[in-house]
Each structure stands twice: as C-alpha cells, then as structure tokens.
Scaffold this motif. Structure first.
Motif, short mmCIF file in Angstrom:
data_model
loop_
_atom_site.label_atom_id
_atom_site.label_comp_id
_atom_site.label_asym_id
_atom_site.label_seq_id
_atom_site.Cartn_x
_atom_site.Cartn_y
_atom_site.Cartn_z
N SER A 104 1.02 -1.35 -0.17
CA SER A 104 0.02 0.10 0.01
C SER A 104 1.01 1.30 -0.06
O SER A 104 1.65 1.48 1.00
N THR B 10 0.00 4.19 0.44
CA THR B 10 -0.50 5.24 1.58
C THR B 10 0.16 4.62 2.75
O THR B 10 0.41 5.50 3.66
N MET C 6 3.59 5.66 3.08
CA MET C 6 3.70 7.21 3.21
C MET C 6 3.39 7.39 4.93
O MET C 6 4.12 8.19 5.53
N LEU C 7 2.66 6.67 5.39
CA LEU C 7 2.53 6.84 6.85
C LEU C 7 3.55 6.31 7.51
O LEU C 7 3.91 6.88 8.74
N SER D 161 -0.94 -5.96 10.34
CA SER D 161 -1.98 -6.23 11.00
C SER D 161 -2.30 -7.64 11.65
O SER D 161 -3.11 -7.78 12.20
N LYS E 183 -0.29 -3.01 13.18
CA LYS E 183 -1.07 -1.75 12.99
C LYS E 183 -2.43 -1.86 13.62
O LYS E 183 -3.01 -3.01 13.57
N PRO E 184 -3.19 -0.75 13.95
CA PRO E 184 -2.47 0.41 13.49
C PRO E 184 -1.55 0.93 14.77
O PRO E 184 -1.70 0.32 15.96
N PHE E 185 -0.65 1.65 14.39
CA PHE E 185 0.49 2.11 15.33
C PHE E 185 0.27 3.43 15.67
O PHE E 185 -0.18 4.19 14.66
N LEU F 129 -4.94 4.59 14.07
CA LEU F 129 -4.50 4.54 12.48
C LEU F 129 -4.65 5.84 11.77
O LEU F 129 -3.65 5.76 10.82
N LEU F 130 -5.48 6.53 12.10
CA LEU F 130 -5.83 7.95 11.25
C LEU F 130 -4.85 9.01 11.97
O LEU F 130 -4.73 10.03 11.20
N LEU G 124 -6.84 8.83 6.02
CA LEU G 124 -5.77 8.03 6.12
C LEU G 124 -4.51 8.72 5.45
O LEU G 124 -3.37 8.80 5.84
N ALA G 125 -5.02 9.35 4.22
CA ALA G 125 -3.89 9.93 3.35
C ALA G 125 -3.75 11.45 3.49
O ALA G 125 -3.27 12.15 2.79
N ASN H 278 -7.48 3.52 -0.48
CA ASN H 278 -7.43 3.91 1.00
C ASN H 278 -8.27 3.27 2.07
O ASN H 278 -7.71 2.67 2.88
N GLU I 57 -7.25 -0.14 2.69
CA GLU I 57 -6.03 -0.15 3.49
C GLU I 57 -6.79 -0.19 5.03
O GLU I 57 -6.33 -0.80 6.14
N ASN J 196 -8.16 -3.47 5.61
CA ASN J 196 -6.85 -4.54 5.87
C ASN J 196 -6.36 -4.58 7.43
O ASN J 196 -6.17 -5.46 7.97
N VAL J 197 -6.32 -3.37 7.93
CA VAL J 197 -5.71 -2.88 9.05
C VAL J 197 -6.74 -3.70 10.17
O VAL J 197 -6.67 -4.10 11.20
N ALA K 1 -8.45 -6.00 9.81
CA ALA K 1 -8.51 -7.37 10.39
C ALA K 1 -7.91 -7.77 11.68
O ALA K 1 -7.98 -8.73 12.28
#
Lengths: 120, 150
Positions: free
Chosen positions: A9, A11, A14-15, A83, A104-106, B8-9, B59-60, B83, B86, B89-90, B92
């Motif tokens: 990903s 994105t 980037m994070l 994840s 994740k999430p971190f 996450l965000l 997220l982005a 996005n 994703e 995905n996280v 999960a």
C-alpha cells in the motif's frame, strides 16, 4: 542511515515514512518497495541499516522476504509492521530473525518504542 | 473502536454503538469481505459512504472536501476506495484473536458493484454477531462502521 520500507500500500508506506520522521529519522535515506521480491532486489544492491516490512503482500510475503534475506547472509535489522498481531505470527517473526513485530494501527509512541529498541 | 481509528488515522475520533442499518445493493455502503483459511467469507466490515470516504481521505490526509464530493456524487472514487481498502486491511486485527479462525481481507466492494459476491447477502442475513458504530473523525464528516461475523 538507509531504511527500506516495504508495503504493497502506497498510503501505508507514506504513513510509515511520516512516522519515521517523527521518530527522529528525518535525515534517513528512505527507500521503498511494494512487495518482498522488490525489497529483496533492493537489499542485494543497497547497504541497508533497517528494513520495515508488511507481512501480507503479493509476489513474496514479508516472512518469505526475511527468510530469503537471512538465507543469503543479510543480517540487516528487520521489523514487521502488520495487521497480523496474534502470538503465532509474532513467534514466526522472531524465529525467522525479526527484531520486532509492530501491529497496525500504530501510533507515534509505539512506533518510536519499537524502533528505539531495534536500533539501540 | 475510537482508539483503533485514532491510532490508524492519527486524528481525534469518537465512536458510539448504534443499531445496525439496513444494507441494500444501491451503492450507499462499502463492504470489506474477509476470508477464513478455507476461502469462505467469514466476516464483513461495512461502512456507509460518508465513513468510507472520510476514513479513506483522512488516512492519506486528503481534504474532507474530497470525501464530501464523493458522498454528494453517491459513489466513492478509486483513490479513496483504495485507501479504505487499507483501513479494512488493518481492521483485520480487530477480527483476529488467538482463539478464532485466521481471517484476511479478500476485497472491498461498493454494494452496487456487479461482482459483489452473492455470499455477502447470506452473511448479512444470517450473521451470528453484528455490531455497528457511529464514528466521528476530527475534521471529517461522521459515518457508520459495522462488523459482521458469519
């Protein structure tokens, strides 16, 4: 310092890069790859100090990437950012030679903690 | 849930439990499908269009106006959908525990997508567990997120 970030990903890459900068690695040279196969190709040609990799990726998973690195003799510090956070995944990661598995999430704090231990 | 999205965000979030909404094949929701190791859909993450667009944008760090435009248009664009994929995905990690079958995100679909697996409607109709949350993301419009276990 050369850091390779591997995640399918864009994105998330980037994070991770943003968190690296916040964690004190603003001056690092950050390289990117979108799966383990591309990461392995970079590892063969660049002198890497740290690899941060996702687990589930097309072509070559993060675990296969790490196993290939170690079998080729690369001892680069390797951390998973994924994840997948159950104990069995952590056990597999550590058995393969990972320094840490960050779920994740971190946030910036957990990211800094994991990197601090890995790069101490 | 709020803690999950906050991490996450990287933004302030709040979440409160609400009654699950009716989901139709009209594109007003986006659904993440999760497979077990046998390839069966074992869980879903559902989001109304405002949440999928807001989460995908935040997220982005894409401006909230882009998410609002998608909501006005009635469909999520490819960039925000990617996005949101994703995010799913996280998410999960919310579904996987040491004592439950291992689930991985298979795909993300708008509910009016022609290839949306029919099995999704079976899972929604016969869910063993379903929770829904009203979620606020700082700087973005509110929306609803649901978790459905087969």
């Amino acid at each position: 310092m050369n850091i390779l970030v591997v995640d399918d990903s864009k994105t998330i890459r980037m994070l991770v890069k943003r968190n690296l900068k916040q964690a004190g690695f603003a001056d690092a040279n950050i390289l990117e790859a979108e799966d383990g196969a591309a990461g392995l190709a970079i590892a063969r040609t660049e002198a890497l100090d740290l690899i941060l990799s996702d687990w589930n990726m097309p072509e070559m998973s993060g675990l296969e990437f790490l196993q290939n690195l170690r079998s080729e003799g690369f001892g680069t510090t390797f951390g998973f950012i994924t994840s997948e956070s159950t104990p069995s995944y952590k056990d597999q990661a550590m058995a393969a030679g990972a320094a840490f598995l960050l779920s994740k999430p971190f946030n910036a704090e957990s990211f800094s903690d994991a990197l601090g231990v890995a790069t101490a | 849930m709020a803690e999950f999205f906050g991490a996450l965000l990287g933004l302030g979030t709040a979440a409160s439990k609400v009654s699950p909404a009716q989901i139709e094949n009209d594109g007003a929701h986006v659904i993440g499908t999760y497979h077990d190791d046998l390839g069966r859909i074992a869980a879903l993450v559902t989001a109304d269009l405002p949440f999928a667009a807001s989460a995908g944008a935040s997220l982005a760090m894409i401006p909230a106006s882009a998410a609002r435009d998608d909501v006005k248009d009635g469909s999520i664009d490819e960039n925000l959908l990617e996005n949101f994929r994703e995010v799913c995905n996280v998410a999960a990690s919310l579904l996987n525990t040491p004592h439950t079958p291992h689930l991985t995100l298979q795909d993300v679909w708008a509910t009016d997508h022609p290839d949306l697996p029919v099995e999704v409607w079976d899972v929604l109709a016969g869910a063993s567990k379903r929770r829904e949350f009203a979620v606020t993301i700082e700087g973005y419009d509110d929306g609803r997120l649901g978790i459905v276990i087969r």
